[in-house]
Design a protein around this motif. Structure first.
Motif, PDB file in Angstrom:
ATOM      1  N   GLU A 115       0.865  -1.188   0.000  1.00 47.83           N
ATOM      2  CA  GLU A 115       0.000   0.000   0.000  1.00 47.83           C
ATOM      3  C   GLU A 115       0.900   1.237   0.000  1.00 47.83           C
ATOM      4  O   GLU A 115       1.041   1.934   0.992  1.00 47.83           O
ATOM      5  CB  GLU A 115      -0.925   0.007   1.222  1.00 47.83           C
ATOM      6  CG  GLU A 115      -1.979   1.110   1.211  1.00 47.83           C
ATOM      7  CD  GLU A 115      -2.997   0.937   0.114  1.00 47.83           C
ATOM      8  OE1 GLU A 115      -2.761   1.458  -0.996  1.00 47.83           O
ATOM      9  OE2 GLU A 115      -4.026   0.274   0.346  1.00 47.83           O
ATOM     10  N   PHE A 116       1.491   1.506  -1.152  1.00 49.91           N
ATOM     11  CA  PHE A 116       2.436   2.606  -1.257  1.00 49.91           C
ATOM     12  C   PHE A 116       1.710   3.948  -1.314  1.00 49.91           C
ATOM     13  O   PHE A 116       0.634   4.052  -1.916  1.00 49.91           O
ATOM     14  CB  PHE A 116       3.308   2.432  -2.497  1.00 49.91           C
ATOM     15  CG  PHE A 116       4.066   1.137  -2.515  1.00 49.91           C
ATOM     16  CD1 PHE A 116       4.969   0.827  -1.511  1.00 49.91           C
ATOM     17  CD2 PHE A 116       3.875   0.215  -3.536  1.00 49.91           C
ATOM     18  CE1 PHE A 116       5.673  -0.364  -1.509  1.00 49.91           C
ATOM     19  CE2 PHE A 116       4.570  -0.983  -3.564  1.00 49.91           C
ATOM     20  CZ  PHE A 116       5.466  -1.277  -2.542  1.00 49.91           C
ATOM     21  N   PRO A 117       2.295   4.990  -0.711  1.00 54.03           N
ATOM     22  CA  PRO A 117       1.642   6.309  -0.675  1.00 54.03           C
ATOM     23  C   PRO A 117       1.304   6.861  -2.058  1.00 54.03           C
ATOM     24  O   PRO A 117       0.278   7.527  -2.221  1.00 54.03           O
ATOM     25  CB  PRO A 117       2.679   7.191   0.031  1.00 54.03           C
ATOM     26  CG  PRO A 117       3.472   6.235   0.874  1.00 54.03           C
ATOM     27  CD  PRO A 117       3.547   4.974   0.062  1.00 54.03           C
ATOM     28  N   PHE A 118       2.134   6.584  -3.063  1.00 57.28           N
ATOM     29  CA  PHE A 118       1.874   7.163  -4.380  1.00 57.28           C
ATOM     30  C   PHE A 118       0.706   6.492  -5.103  1.00 57.28           C
ATOM     31  O   PHE A 118       0.345   6.897  -6.204  1.00 57.28           O
ATOM     32  CB  PHE A 118       3.135   7.122  -5.261  1.00 57.28           C
ATOM     33  CG  PHE A 118       3.659   5.741  -5.531  1.00 57.28           C
ATOM     34  CD1 PHE A 118       3.193   5.007  -6.603  1.00 57.28           C
ATOM     35  CD2 PHE A 118       4.642   5.192  -4.724  1.00 57.28           C
ATOM     36  CE1 PHE A 118       3.690   3.735  -6.866  1.00 57.28           C
ATOM     37  CE2 PHE A 118       5.148   3.928  -4.977  1.00 57.28           C
ATOM     38  CZ  PHE A 118       4.674   3.194  -6.053  1.00 57.28           C
ATOM     39  N   TYR A 119       0.100   5.459  -4.492  1.00 59.36           N
ATOM     40  CA  TYR A 119      -1.104   4.865  -5.065  1.00 59.36           C
ATOM     41  C   TYR A 119      -2.334   5.730  -4.799  1.00 59.36           C
ATOM     42  O   TYR A 119      -3.391   5.488  -5.377  1.00 59.36           O
ATOM     43  CB  TYR A 119      -1.367   3.480  -4.476  1.00 59.36           C
ATOM     44  CG  TYR A 119      -0.473   2.387  -5.004  1.00 59.36           C
ATOM     45  CD1 TYR A 119       0.389   2.606  -6.077  1.00 59.36           C
ATOM     46  CD2 TYR A 119      -0.487   1.124  -4.436  1.00 59.36           C
ATOM     47  CE1 TYR A 119       1.210   1.608  -6.556  1.00 59.36           C
ATOM     48  CE2 TYR A 119       0.335   0.106  -4.912  1.00 59.36           C
ATOM     49  CZ  TYR A 119       1.180   0.356  -5.966  1.00 59.36           C
ATOM     50  OH  TYR A 119       1.988  -0.650  -6.432  1.00 59.36           O
ATOM     51  N   SER A 120      -2.207   6.686  -3.906  1.00 56.05           N
ATOM     52  CA  SER A 120      -3.373   7.473  -3.508  1.00 56.05           C
ATOM     53  C   SER A 120      -3.097   8.967  -3.642  1.00 56.05           C
ATOM     54  O   SER A 120      -2.061   9.459  -3.188  1.00 56.05           O
ATOM     55  CB  SER A 120      -3.763   7.166  -2.058  1.00 56.05           C
ATOM     56  OG  SER A 120      -4.107   5.810  -1.899  1.00 56.05           O
ATOM     57  N   ARG A 121      -4.022   9.661  -4.259  1.00 51.21           N
ATOM     58  CA  ARG A 121      -3.943  11.112  -4.270  1.00 51.21           C
ATOM     59  C   ARG A 121      -4.790  11.636  -3.122  1.00 51.21           C
ATOM     60  O   ARG A 121      -5.544  10.890  -2.503  1.00 51.21           O
ATOM     61  CB  ARG A 121      -4.450  11.679  -5.600  1.00 51.21           C
ATOM     62  CG  ARG A 121      -5.958  11.519  -5.827  1.00 51.21           C
ATOM     63  CD  ARG A 121      -6.352  12.089  -7.175  1.00 51.21           C
ATOM     64  NE  ARG A 121      -7.788  12.030  -7.392  1.00 51.21           N
ATOM     65  CZ  ARG A 121      -8.647  12.960  -7.021  1.00 51.21           C
ATOM     66  NH1 ARG A 121      -8.216  14.036  -6.379  1.00 51.21           N
ATOM     67  NH2 ARG A 121      -9.930  12.842  -7.264  1.00 51.21           N
ATOM     68  N   LYS A 122      -4.666  12.906  -2.835  1.00 47.99           N
ATOM     69  CA  LYS A 122      -5.464  13.488  -1.766  1.00 47.99           C
ATOM     70  C   LYS A 122      -6.920  13.588  -2.198  1.00 47.99           C
ATOM     71  O   LYS A 122      -7.221  13.971  -3.316  1.00 47.99           O
ATOM     72  CB  LYS A 122      -4.948  14.877  -1.408  1.00 47.99           C
ATOM     73  CG  LYS A 122      -3.510  14.894  -0.889  1.00 47.99           C
ATOM     74  CD  LYS A 122      -3.388  14.133   0.412  1.00 47.99           C
ATOM     75  CE  LYS A 122      -1.963  14.212   0.952  1.00 47.99           C
ATOM     76  NZ  LYS A 122      -1.800  13.464   2.211  1.00 47.99           N
ATOM     77  N   PHE A 123      -7.809  13.215  -1.312  1.00 44.40           N
ATOM     78  CA  PHE A 123      -9.230  13.306  -1.591  1.00 44.40           C
ATOM     79  C   PHE A 123      -9.789  14.549  -0.909  1.00 44.40           C
ATOM     80  O   PHE A 123     -10.063  14.537   0.290  1.00 44.40           O
ATOM     81  CB  PHE A 123      -9.962  12.061  -1.061  1.00 44.40           C
ATOM     82  CG  PHE A 123      -9.474  10.778  -1.686  1.00 44.40           C
ATOM     83  CD1 PHE A 123      -9.765  10.498  -3.002  1.00 44.40           C
ATOM     84  CD2 PHE A 123      -8.719   9.882  -0.961  1.00 44.40           C
ATOM     85  CE1 PHE A 123      -9.308   9.317  -3.594  1.00 44.40           C
ATOM     86  CE2 PHE A 123      -8.256   8.713  -1.534  1.00 44.40           C
ATOM     87  CZ  PHE A 123      -8.554   8.432  -2.852  1.00 44.40           C
ATOM     88  N   PRO A 124      -9.948  15.631  -1.665  1.00 41.56           N
ATOM     89  CA  PRO A 124     -10.341  16.892  -1.057  1.00 41.56           C
ATOM     90  C   PRO A 124     -11.742  16.912  -0.486  1.00 41.56           C
ATOM     91  O   PRO A 124     -12.016  17.584   0.484  1.00 41.56           O
ATOM     92  CB  PRO A 124     -10.222  17.883  -2.219  1.00 41.56           C
ATOM     93  CG  PRO A 124     -10.400  17.047  -3.430  1.00 41.56           C
ATOM     94  CD  PRO A 124      -9.752  15.746  -3.114  1.00 41.56           C
ATOM     95  N   GLY A 125     -12.637  16.134  -1.079  1.00 38.25           N
ATOM     96  CA  GLY A 125     -14.003  16.182  -0.571  1.00 38.25           C
ATOM     97  C   GLY A 125     -14.797  14.984  -0.982  1.00 38.25           C
ATOM     98  O   GLY A 125     -15.497  15.007  -1.987  1.00 38.25           O
TER      99      GLY A 125
END
Length: 221
Positions: free
Chosen positions: A195-205
């Protein structure tokens, strides 16, 4: 089967009209196939004929499990996409309930199985065929596999509450029950479950429900 249904491979849409780019793509595909197939190539070229060993059986079982998982996952996703009621939704049925990319898990597992089954024959420098499954694993984990699909899914569904929950509770690769995976510490997921951090972008809302997102997607398609 997918190409027969669609009539074309959509992955080529951006390069089909450019002969140079298309040639580069196919050359890279050839290198990919050659590298990943190294264990099979060396075994078929070897004069060694050892008796049946545990590594053979273990490797064959791994290959069979991988093939079954990959085939089942692909068919489940194809059936999901072909259902009109699922338009604008992400696949979360069958094996996709316990892994965000079960087809890639099956692909990686079957090639590691082939390598394991090849080990009774390998000698000296022939052990370098391990580069085959390593190459495939790194490619799917870091380059052309999971990163691209995670980015695409985040772009489509990143503001959907159910999707954010699905992503948080579902393993990216190794199939695991969500009740287990969702409660594991983040450091364990990152270091042992890919579960690498770059698999997820920030979810603003993440506020829209899945139904609302599907309606919005359908209206814009």
């Amino acid at each position: 089967m997918r190409i027969l249904q669609w009539g074309e491979d959509r992955r080529f849409d951006q390069i089909r009209s450019n002969l140079g780019k298309l040639a580069v793509f196919w050359i890279l595909q050839a290198v990919w196939v050659w590298t990943v197939s190294l264990p099979i190539t060396v075994v078929n070229a070897s004069n060694h004929n050892p008796s049946l060993r545990a590594a053979d059986v273990i490797g064959w079982i791994m290959w069979l499990v991988g093939v079954v998982i990959e085939t089942t996952a692909d068919q489940q996703k194809l059936a999901f996409k072909n259902s009109p009621e699922n338009r604008g939704k992400w696949c979360d049925v069958g094996l996709w309930k316990v892994s965000r990319h079960p087809n890639y898990f099956g692909e990686i597992f079957l090639w590691w199985g082939i390598f394991v089954a090849s080990t009774p024959v390998l000698e000296g420098i022939e052990w370098l065929v391990i580069l085959g499954p390593i190459f495939l694993t790194l490619l799917l984990l870091f380059v052309s596999g999971i990163p691209l699909l995670e980015k695409s899914a985040d772009k489509k569904f990143g503001n959907v509450t159910e999707y954010v929950r699905y992503k948080r509770e579902t393993s990216p690769l190794i199939p695991l029950p969500t009740a287990i995976y969702g409660n594991l510490p983040s450091w364990f997921k990152k270091n042992f479950l890919f579960e690498f951090p770059f698999y997820s972008r920030k979810f603003p809302g993440a506020s829209k429900t899945g139904t609302e997102q599907a309606r919005t997607k359908a209206a814009t398609d």
